[in-house]
Design an enzyme around this catalytic site. Structure first.
Site, mmCIF file in Angstrom:
data_model
loop_
_atom_site.group_PDB
_atom_site.id
_atom_site.type_symbol
_atom_site.label_atom_id
_atom_site.label_comp_id
_atom_site.label_asym_id
_atom_site.label_seq_id
_atom_site.Cartn_x
_atom_site.Cartn_y
_atom_site.Cartn_z
ATOM 1 N N GLY A 142 0.821 -1.205 0.000
ATOM 2 C CA GLY A 142 0.000 0.000 0.000
ATOM 3 C C GLY A 142 0.852 1.250 0.000
ATOM 4 O O GLY A 142 2.074 1.200 -0.183
ATOM 5 N N GLY A 143 0.201 2.388 0.210
ATOM 6 C CA GLY A 143 0.899 3.663 0.141
ATOM 7 C C GLY A 143 1.889 3.880 1.265
ATOM 8 O O GLY A 143 2.829 4.659 1.124
ATOM 9 N N MET A 144 1.701 3.220 2.405
ATOM 10 C CA MET A 144 2.593 3.397 3.546
ATOM 11 C C MET A 144 3.535 2.234 3.773
ATOM 12 O O MET A 144 4.637 2.417 4.278
ATOM 13 C CB MET A 144 1.776 3.593 4.834
ATOM 14 C CG MET A 144 1.276 4.992 5.063
ATOM 15 S SD MET A 144 0.709 5.151 6.767
ATOM 16 C CE MET A 144 2.257 5.026 7.656
ATOM 17 N N ALA A 145 3.083 1.033 3.440
ATOM 18 C CA ALA A 145 3.834 -0.136 3.877
ATOM 19 C C ALA A 145 3.599 -1.328 2.965
ATOM 20 O O ALA A 145 2.708 -1.330 2.120
ATOM 21 C CB ALA A 145 3.440 -0.491 5.306
ATOM 22 N N VAL A 159 3.069 -5.562 3.386
ATOM 23 C CA VAL A 159 2.693 -6.552 4.386
ATOM 24 C C VAL A 159 3.207 -7.926 3.968
ATOM 25 O O VAL A 159 3.029 -8.340 2.820
ATOM 26 C CB VAL A 159 1.164 -6.598 4.581
ATOM 27 C CG1 VAL A 159 0.794 -7.606 5.664
ATOM 28 C CG2 VAL A 159 0.630 -5.218 4.939
ATOM 29 N N LYS A 192 4.025 -5.780 8.956
ATOM 30 C CA LYS A 192 3.868 -4.594 8.111
ATOM 31 C C LYS A 192 5.171 -3.801 8.167
ATOM 32 O O LYS A 192 5.598 -3.353 9.236
ATOM 33 C CB LYS A 192 2.702 -3.735 8.603
ATOM 34 C CG LYS A 192 2.469 -2.478 7.784
ATOM 35 C CD LYS A 192 1.391 -1.607 8.423
ATOM 36 C CE LYS A 192 0.028 -2.182 8.209
ATOM 37 N NZ LYS A 192 -0.473 -1.946 6.836
ATOM 38 N N ASP A 233 -10.049 5.411 8.766
ATOM 39 C CA ASP A 233 -9.848 4.924 7.399
ATOM 40 C C ASP A 233 -10.567 3.593 7.200
ATOM 41 O O ASP A 233 -9.975 2.599 6.781
ATOM 42 C CB ASP A 233 -8.360 4.771 7.107
ATOM 43 C CG ASP A 233 -8.067 4.743 5.613
ATOM 44 O OD1 ASP A 233 -8.910 5.205 4.832
ATOM 45 O OD2 ASP A 233 -6.995 4.235 5.233
#
Length: 531
Positions: free
Chosen positions: A34-37, A39, A54, A148
């Site tokens: 995803g945009g942050m991390a 998994v 993550k 979110d």
């Protein structure tokens, strides 16, 4: 996951330089990004279990302030012990990696399921909504707002469980970007609340809006708002209302349409006061047992056949399990009684005219002065509510709720369905409270004789307490019976029991489960004086 994470195959070069994190977490397969991390599925070599790890992206790891906020939010989220929330086990920073260790859920995200199926049936979508609402309400009561809620953050296990992920982590994501950054808001824009778009302070009603957006999409196959640009999609909800569900999918019941559209009201004051109220309102349309959504890998046809077989088998199996528990002993007693009467008549010990008749003309006749408790009947439960007092001497206390949407399962006559407590840190309720339970309202005072209690967590202990009013102090109830180290089914004789309300009170120790402890009650039947 703060973006609409997509499950991806794990290319060999995708592995980070350090395959073992913290000296114990062996990274095995990348399962989402995803945009942050990113998994990973990993193996915890210390506790010999599968976990999810993550990993923050490197450009975020370089921000020391963000790393510290990530750690603090992870610690806060780790305190949430609820079966509908993905558990957080550990967090750490090693070399160039900042990571979070979480409960691994064997299943798929709701985003994956909707991509495969387009939309869900009414009963399954409502059942998912009920479970997510309960988990969100639990977190809100403890001061945490998700921020979110979206299909990518809702996990559906192969066992039918539904869990929400990334509590608190979305708050970190907000510090790393804002809604105006190009390319970072696509996942959030479809489900973000109007108050978040405006930059106003948010509370649990923002999560309620997000959940209503998710349910709208799950039922119709489309999002409430559609636009080419993320910011345009987010801005639409400031001035427009989405089409009613029935305008997109006419077979959705009007009542269900009203419930979800209330969750999508632009003004937060017009929504439900508590997201659990939204969950309760979804209850009438929710299936008692979530449908099997996630098939075993590479064997979807087998899973569908198994699901069909389970549906076809359920009425017969439920009857045998629920009715058979009392029918078999009754038949056995009748056989013994008939045998003894036959022997008595044959030997002259009994005279035929003194043997009670079972013909229709004699049914219902009661000898004058007969004790009505000698022939108890099953009492109808007219209401049920959780018993979880907020104030308890010597303890932190509860939150006045305990998986309320599952409470009807305690008295539905089906041992296959169950109410379960929330997940606690240990078998002593994490020292938060001395016990928890449910209050059964009989509608009027009764003399009580006995109870049959069934559980799916044998080994637990519980008490049956009786009162004329639904007291919030357990000590104001009269203990009429207790069971320690309970079997799956227990017949409890109730002593000195008279009242309108019965408290099923679970006391330590709870049953140990992975990641904590809890108890279940699958059925309660009360017997007593007829009205």
């Amino acid at each position: 996951m703060t973006q609409d994470d997509q499950r991806v195959p794990a290319p060999a070069e995708a592995a980070p330089p350090q395959r073992v994190l913290g000296g114990r977490y062996l990274l095995e397969e990348r399962i989402a990004s995803g945009g942050m991390a990113t998994v990973w599925r990993a193996h915890d070599e210390t506790l010999a279990r599968t976990v999810a790890v993550k990993l923050l992206h490197e450009h975020l790891t370089a921000d020391e302030a963000l790393r510290e906020r990530f750690r603090r939010e992870a610690v806060a989220a780790a305190k949430l012990g609820h079966p509908g929330i993905v558990g957080i086990y550990d967090t750490g920073a090693r070399a160039d990696h900042t990571y979070l260790v979480m409960e691994y859920v064997d299943g798929e995200t709701l985003r994956d399921l909707l991509a495969e199926r387009g939309r869900l049936d009414v009963e399954t979508a409502a059942a998912i909504g009920v479970q997510v609402a309960d988990a969100l309400g639990y977190a809100h009561a403890r001061g945490l707002v998700h921020r979110d809620v979206k299909p990518a953050n809702i996990l559906v296990g192969r066992d039918g469980s539904v869990k929400i992920a990334d509590f608190g982590i979305a708050k970190v994501a907000e510090s790393a970007r804002d809604l105006t950054q190009t390319g970072t808001v696509l996942g959030t824009a479809a489900y973000v609340s109007p108050e978040q778009v405006r930059g106003d302070p948010v509370d649990g009603r923002a999560d309620q809006y997000g959940l209503a957006c998710v349910l709208y999409e799950a039922l119709t196959g489309r999002r409430p708002f559609e636009a080419e640009a993320p910011m345009a999609m987010a801005a639409q909800r400031l001035t427009e209302d989405p089409l009613p569900l029935r305008a997109v999918r006419p077979d959705v019941p009007k009542g269900l349409d009203d419930v979800i559209m209330r969750g999508l009201v632009r003004d937060a004051d017009g929504r439900y006061d508590d997201v659990r109220d939204l969950g309760s309102a979804l209850g009438p349309w929710a299936s008692a047992t979530p449908a099997i959504l996630v098939a075993p890998p590479d064997d979807e046809e087998t899973a569908e056949l198994a699901a069909d077989a389970a549906v076809d088998e359920r009425p017969a199996r439920s009857f045998l399990r629920s009715e058979g528990t009392w029918l078999a002993p009754v038949i056995a007693l009748l056989v013994v009684a008939a045998t003894l009467i036959g022997v008595g008549l044959a030997t002259g010990v009994l005279e035929s005219d003194r043997v009670p008749s079972l013909t229709a003309s004699d049914q219902g006749q009661v000898e004058p002065g007969a004790d009505p408790l000698a022939d108890p009947v099953v009492l109808e439960v007219e209401g049920i509510e959780a018993f979880d007092p907020v104030e308890v001497d010597g303890y932190a206390g509860g939150d006045a709720a305990e998986n309320d949407q599952q409470l009807p399962y305690m008295v539905d006559g089906d041992p296959d369905t169950a109410w379960q407590t929330e997940r606690y840190e240990d078998v002593d309720f994490g020292n938060l409270k001395p016990g928890v339970g449910a209050i059964l309202d009989l509608g009027a005072p009764h003399e009580l004789v006995s109870a049959t209690v069934q559980t799916q967590t044998p080994g637990i202990s519980y008490e049956l307490r009786v009162a004329d009013a639904p007291h919030t102090d357990a000590d104001e109830w009269t203990v009429a019976g207790e069971i320690t180290d309970a079997a799956e089914s227990e017949d409890v004789t109730l002593r000195a029991a008279s009242g309108r309300y019965v408290l099923v009170y679970i006391v330590p120790p709870l049953a140990e489960i992975e990641g904590g402890a809890r108890a279940t009650i699958s059925d309660v039947e009360l017997q007593g004086e007829p009205e």
